[in-house]
Motif scaffolding. Structure first.
Motif, short mmCIF file in Angstrom:
data_model
loop_
_atom_site.label_atom_id
_atom_site.label_comp_id
_atom_site.label_asym_id
_atom_site.label_seq_id
_atom_site.Cartn_x
_atom_site.Cartn_y
_atom_site.Cartn_z
N LYS A 149 0.82 -1.21 0.00
CA LYS A 149 0.00 0.00 0.00
C LYS A 149 0.86 1.26 0.00
CE LYS A 149 -4.37 -1.68 1.88
NZ LYS A 149 -4.19 -3.05 1.40
N ILE A 152 2.94 0.66 -4.13
CA ILE A 152 2.23 0.47 -5.40
C ILE A 152 1.74 1.78 -6.02
CG2 ILE A 152 0.16 -0.51 -6.46
CD1 ILE A 152 2.41 -2.54 -6.09
N PRO A 153 1.18 2.72 -5.26
CA PRO A 153 0.74 3.97 -5.91
C PRO A 153 1.85 4.69 -6.65
CG PRO A 153 -0.23 3.78 -3.73
CD PRO A 153 0.80 2.68 -3.84
N LYS A 161 -2.14 9.66 -11.59
CA LYS A 161 -2.54 9.96 -10.21
C LYS A 161 -3.37 11.25 -10.14
CE LYS A 161 1.70 9.23 -8.57
NZ LYS A 161 2.83 9.08 -7.60
N VAL A 168 -5.96 4.44 -9.33
CA VAL A 168 -4.88 4.13 -8.39
C VAL A 168 -5.46 3.65 -7.07
CG1 VAL A 168 -2.84 5.03 -7.22
CG2 VAL A 168 -3.44 5.87 -9.51
N LYS A 169 -6.46 4.36 -6.58
CA LYS A 169 -7.07 4.02 -5.30
C LYS A 169 -7.71 2.64 -5.34
CE LYS A 169 -10.74 5.58 -2.14
NZ LYS A 169 -11.79 6.61 -1.92
N THR A 172 -5.08 -0.22 -5.69
CA THR A 172 -4.36 -0.42 -4.44
C THR A 172 -5.25 -1.10 -3.40
OG1 THR A 172 -3.05 1.57 -4.89
CG2 THR A 172 -3.01 0.73 -2.64
N LEU A 175 -5.57 -4.94 -3.99
CA LEU A 175 -4.36 -5.75 -4.08
C LEU A 175 -4.54 -7.10 -3.40
CD1 LEU A 175 -1.59 -3.09 -3.31
CD2 LEU A 175 -1.93 -4.29 -5.48
#
Length: 266
Positions: A149, A152-153, A161, A168-169, A172, A175
């Protein structure tokens, strides 16, 4: 079609098979599972047989005692044998690309072509090795989920982003769960992997390079130099992507893969 399994020693390895046609194996990278390729599977399955493993310790696959790049290559070989295939096209993302090169080195006779998706033939620099070692310490102290967490972003481009924060959110948040042992083993394997840049000048096979212009993991300039080495090289630049072009520019990534596969038919 659907989910299938093989056994490596006492571990169960899962993979999916969708579609009919030339077999294409998509190999995911670190901190992912096979679902990272869902956009590509949906697109390609209408004309190709798309095979997507979960590498050992990822997704539904159990961890084995060998997740070296050569060990992952041997896993792909066992899947090819299980499917009774004469040859495949193998495309790997990031760490999956490192394993793809190990496969091309060992089993070139089983390939019609291969591709690197945000990956490189270079070994880790000493600086990169030290970064991975620090990552191993973080994983041991804070756990696998916290590590992913946090990191990865940063694989997405700044443009993604800013313009598509939900991508992205959501990625993540969704995952897959990993054990600390699995993530540490992947990092140790990447630290230990040899350089395979010379494979590009030696291979007779067509090679696909999909490059993210905004990639913070793989040097854009370095991979362009590598991409000039094969006798037959197909180069596609995703100008708005970081390290996750299969998500950031899914349509262009799909078109790049299909163009390579169509080229193989010539």
């Amino acid at each position: 079609m659907g989910t299938k399994t093989i056994h490596i020693n006492d571990s169960i390895i899962h993979y999916t098979v969708e579609g009919i046609g030339r077999p294409v194996v998509l190999l995911h990278g670190f901190g992912e599972d096979g679902t990272v390729w869902d956009n590509q599977v949906e697109y390609l399955r209408h004309n190709y047989q798309v095979i997507v493993p979960d590498i050992p310790g990822s997704g539904q696959s159990e961890l084995t005692d060998d997740v070296s790049m050569e060990g992952i290559a041997d896993m792909v070989r066992q899947i090819i044998d299980a499917e009774e295939l004469e040859s495949v096209v193998l495309i790997g993302h990031s760490m999956g690309g490192y394993a793809t090169l190990a496969f091309a080195e060992r089993y070139s006779h089983l390939l019609d072509g291969f591709g690197l998706f945000h990956s490189t033939g270079a070994a880790d620099t000493e600086e990169k090795k030290e970064t991975r070692r620090k990552g191993i310490v973080f994983i041991e102290k804070n756990g696998a989920d916290a590590f992913l967490k946090t990191t990865i972003p940063n694989l997405f481009s700044e443009r993604t982003k800013n313009t598509d924060p939900d991508l992205v959110k959501n990625f993540t948040a969704a995952l897959p769960s990993f054990s600390k042992t699995a993530l540490k083993s992947y990092y140790e394997a990447m630290i230990a992997r040899p350089e395979r840049i010379d494979l590009f000048s030696k291979t007779e096979l067509p090679v696909l390079f999909i490059i993210g212009e905004q990639d913070s993991v793989i040097s854009f300039e370095d991979i362009l130099k590598q991409a000039s080495m094969p006798r037959v090289s197909c180069i596609h630049i995703l100008h708005q992507s970081g390290h996750m072009g299969m998500l950031e520019e899914a349509g262009k990534a799909n078109a790049a893969i299909e163009a390579f596969l169509m080229e193989l038919k010539q």
